[in-house]
Enzyme design. Structure first.
Site, PDB file in Angstrom:
ATOM      1  N   GLN A   1      -0.312 -31.629 -30.655  1.00 25.23           N
ATOM      2  CA  GLN A   1      -1.630 -31.891 -30.089  1.00 25.23           C
ATOM      3  C   GLN A   1      -2.553 -30.733 -30.403  1.00 25.23           C
ATOM      4  O   GLN A   1      -2.158 -29.570 -30.311  1.00 25.23           O
ATOM      5  CB  GLN A   1      -1.529 -32.086 -28.571  1.00 25.23           C
ATOM      6  CG  GLN A   1      -2.863 -32.386 -27.895  1.00 25.23           C
ATOM      7  CD  GLN A   1      -2.678 -32.815 -26.447  1.00 25.23           C
ATOM      8  OE1 GLN A   1      -1.894 -33.706 -26.149  1.00 25.23           O
ATOM      9  NE2 GLN A   1      -3.400 -32.169 -25.551  1.00 25.23           N
ATOM     10  N   GLY A   2      -3.775 -31.053 -30.809  1.00 26.59           N
ATOM     11  CA  GLY A   2      -4.772 -30.038 -31.106  1.00 26.59           C
ATOM     12  C   GLY A   2      -6.032 -30.279 -30.303  1.00 26.59           C
ATOM     13  O   GLY A   2      -6.062 -31.098 -29.385  1.00 26.59           O
TER      14      GLY A   2
ATOM     15  N   ALA B   1      -8.737 -31.690 -31.263  1.00 27.39           N
ATOM     16  CA  ALA B   1      -9.427 -32.946 -31.568  1.00 27.39           C
ATOM     17  C   ALA B   1      -8.604 -34.181 -31.227  1.00 27.39           C
ATOM     18  O   ALA B   1      -9.156 -35.272 -31.130  1.00 27.39           O
ATOM     19  CB  ALA B   1      -9.821 -32.985 -33.041  1.00 27.39           C
TER      20      ALA B   1
ATOM     21  N   SER C   1      -4.225 -35.973 -30.503  1.00 29.61           N
ATOM     22  CA  SER C   1      -2.762 -35.904 -30.541  1.00 29.61           C
ATOM     23  C   SER C   1      -2.257 -36.607 -31.793  1.00 29.61           C
ATOM     24  O   SER C   1      -2.830 -37.590 -32.244  1.00 29.61           O
ATOM     25  CB  SER C   1      -2.165 -36.578 -29.301  1.00 29.61           C
ATOM     26  OG  SER C   1      -2.630 -35.951 -28.121  1.00 29.61           O
ATOM     27  N   VAL C   2      -1.141 -36.096 -32.345  1.00 31.91           N
ATOM     28  CA  VAL C   2      -0.574 -36.650 -33.575  1.00 31.91           C
ATOM     29  C   VAL C   2       0.770 -37.298 -33.271  1.00 31.91           C
ATOM     30  O   VAL C   2       1.615 -36.706 -32.585  1.00 31.91           O
ATOM     31  CB  VAL C   2      -0.400 -35.555 -34.646  1.00 31.91           C
ATOM     32  CG1 VAL C   2       0.154 -36.159 -35.936  1.00 31.91           C
ATOM     33  CG2 VAL C   2      -1.723 -34.855 -34.912  1.00 31.91           C
TER      34      VAL C   2
ATOM     35  N   LYS D   1      -3.241 -39.562 -36.151  1.00 32.49           N
ATOM     36  CA  LYS D   1      -3.962 -38.686 -35.220  1.00 32.49           C
ATOM     37  C   LYS D   1      -4.868 -39.526 -34.334  1.00 32.49           C
ATOM     38  O   LYS D   1      -5.751 -40.249 -34.809  1.00 32.49           O
ATOM     39  CB  LYS D   1      -4.791 -37.643 -35.955  1.00 32.49           C
ATOM     40  CG  LYS D   1      -5.462 -36.662 -35.017  1.00 32.49           C
ATOM     41  CD  LYS D   1      -5.747 -35.343 -35.676  1.00 32.49           C
ATOM     42  CE  LYS D   1      -6.055 -34.283 -34.631  1.00 32.49           C
ATOM     43  NZ  LYS D   1      -6.231 -32.960 -35.212  1.00 32.49           N
TER      44      LYS D   1
ATOM     45  N   ASP E   1     -11.793 -25.384 -39.673  1.00 33.20           N
ATOM     46  CA  ASP E   1     -10.822 -25.132 -38.603  1.00 33.20           C
ATOM     47  C   ASP E   1      -9.491 -24.650 -39.174  1.00 33.20           C
ATOM     48  O   ASP E   1      -8.429 -25.151 -38.811  1.00 33.20           O
ATOM     49  CB  ASP E   1     -10.621 -26.388 -37.757  1.00 33.20           C
ATOM     50  CG  ASP E   1     -10.064 -26.078 -36.374  1.00 33.20           C
ATOM     51  OD1 ASP E   1     -10.225 -24.931 -35.910  1.00 33.20           O
ATOM     52  OD2 ASP E   1      -9.454 -26.968 -35.751  1.00 33.20           O
TER      53      ASP E   1
END
Length: 471
Positions: A201-202, A204, A206-207, A221, A317
């Site tokens: 998770q980042g 922007a 969740s993957v 994503k 990023d």
């Protein structure tokens, strides 16, 4: 308080119904009583009525958490909703009717309206108030308005059809996948975004790991919010980035923009992200050679983005969690969710701030000035993290930050003190010292003093290349 909360939720329900029946947009104002309330709702133009309704209903539920505040905003992947006690949309007070709802000035006239106006003109003429010329003029005006309305509606329909049915069609990619993945297919591929399939998770989204019907694995994503604001821009940029292929870049296969939320589809990279190996609890220890190869690979990937694409692409990023490693520990730059495409002839690109604190260049953070040197700065921070084995925001006793401590060691000619202690002395001191110096060059406050990524690659790979002193 209860009366105000109830009023807000009533208006939210009202605006939801109106937006669904009005091509995904509506504003409603209700004045008087406990407090005046104004609400705006808007869905992506590519969403159908059901998707728009579902999204706005979720937004309305989320806004409950803002009550009894005087304003609240809910931004999801497919819609946006805002309420406030102050009127914030551009509807004049005299345009609000007795129920507090705005009148919409719509160019499309219904058959009933056309007949009513025409009959009114004819009736007035028969009473002696008009001439035949007046009727002819009225008919001409109505014909023009009808033609204009039909033309605009047809253009909008054509644009929407092109948006939802355009194939990948990139000559570079030569792959048969389609950009516009079906939302339902990606739901099934990820077992409805089952927590057991979550890869990470980042900021922007969740993957999740997904498996397509043909058995191939993908990474999906799930975006927290709409980073593109408009579906057409989002689709265009995905179309551009999907054609990019490089051994140090995670390949973007496409997206889904027609469901209740937006999804990005990437190639699946089985190994962990760089941050989990360097900073996490992983028992795997990267040797100096592995770290050096990872740094060189990231640099080459950025050179490709900046110099080898039809349009200069700025990632915005670059950080350790956005670097994935394959089975051979080859680095792959991931997460193009914030990527910005810049005309090669433009020296800079002003934009809204997006990225991760600690990796953001000063000129971008303060003034919003975005150039490829913003990626160079983030790369420099990442280089220092990889060599030193600690995060840039973790402070050590006697030093303010990793940048400051490395620079102090550089000035004192004790560069090796900055190298990760877990490596002990098993690394070439001169090479490690040069890499740290390159990292400092990339993180200089003045963007004019930072090297380009192609110059960075040359300094890393050419043993005879001289490395300037950082200021």
């Amino acid at each position: 308080m209860e009366g105000f909360n109830s009023k807000v939720m009533d208006v939210i329900g009202n605006v939801t119904e109106k937006a669904v029946g009005n091509e995904g947009f509506a504003v409603v104002g209700q004045r008087g009583g406990v407090e005046s309330v104004y609400v705006l709702a808007q869905c992506w133009r590519t969403m159908g009525e059901k998707g728009c309704r579902d999204c706005l209903e979720v937004a309305g539920k989320n806004l409950r958490g803002c009550l009894p505040g005087k304003q609240g905003r809910a931004m999801l992947a497919g819609c946006y909703m805002r309420y406030s006690t102050e009127k914030f949309f551009d509807v004049q007070e005299d345009e609000l009717n007795g129920n507090g709802e705005p009148h919409f000035h719509i160019v499309f006239l219904s058959h009933g309206s056309l007949i009513f106006i025409l009959v009114s003109c004819i009736f007035s003429w028969t009473m002696g108030g008009f001439t035949v010329l007046a009727v002819m003029v009225a008919g001409m005006v109505l014909s023009v308005l009808s033609l204009f309305g039909f033309t605009k509606a047809y253009q909008r329909l054509q644009k929407k059809t092109a948006m939802t049915s355009a194939p990948v069609g990139t000559s570079k990619s030569q792959h048969k996948n389609r950009l516009n993945f079906k939302y339902e297919m990606l739901e099934k591929a990820t077992d409805f975004f089952n927590a057991s399939r979550k890869l990470g998770q980042g900021g922007a989204g969740s993957v999740f790991k997904g498996t397509l019907p043909d058995g191939s694995n993908i990474a999906v994503k799930r975006l927290f919010f709409n980073t593109r604001q408009w579906a057409d821009n989002f689709f265009t940029e995905v179309n551009l980035i999907s054609g990019i292929q490089h051994k140090n870049l995670v390949r973007l296969l496409g997206c889904s923009i027609e469901g209740p939320e937006s999804l990005l589809v990437y190639e699946y990279v089985p190994n962990k992200s760089l941050d989990k190996i360097i900073f996490g609890c992983s028992e795997q220890v990267l040797s100096w050679q592995q770290r050096f190869d990872i740094i060189c690979g990231i640099a080459e990937g950025l050179v490709y983005l900046h110099d080898s694409c039809s349009e200069k692409i700025i990632h915005r990023d670059i950080k350790s969690s956005n670097i994935l490693l394959d089975e051979d520990l080859t680095p792959k730059i991931a997460d193009f969710g914030l990527a910005g495409c810049v005309d090669p002839d433009k020296s800079h690109h002003s934009t809204g701030i997006a990225g991760t604190l600690g990796y953001m260049a000063p000129e971008y953070l303060v003034r919003g000035q975005l150039t490829d040197k913003a990626d160079v700065y983030a790369f420099g921070v990442l280089v220092l993290e990889i060599v030193c084995g600690r995060k840039n925001h973790v402070f050590m006793e006697g030093s303010s930050s990793i940048l400051n401590s490395v620079y102090q060691n550089y000035r004192a000619n004790t560069n090796t003190k900055s190298v990760d202690a877990i490596l002990k002395s098993e690394y070439p001191e001169r090479e490690a010292s040069n890499v740290l110096q390159i990292g400092l060059l990339c993180t200089q406050a003045s963007l004019a003093l930072r090297p380009s990524m192609s110059e960075v690659v040359q300094m890393l790979t050419d043993k005879e290349c001289s490395i300037p002193s950082p200021k």
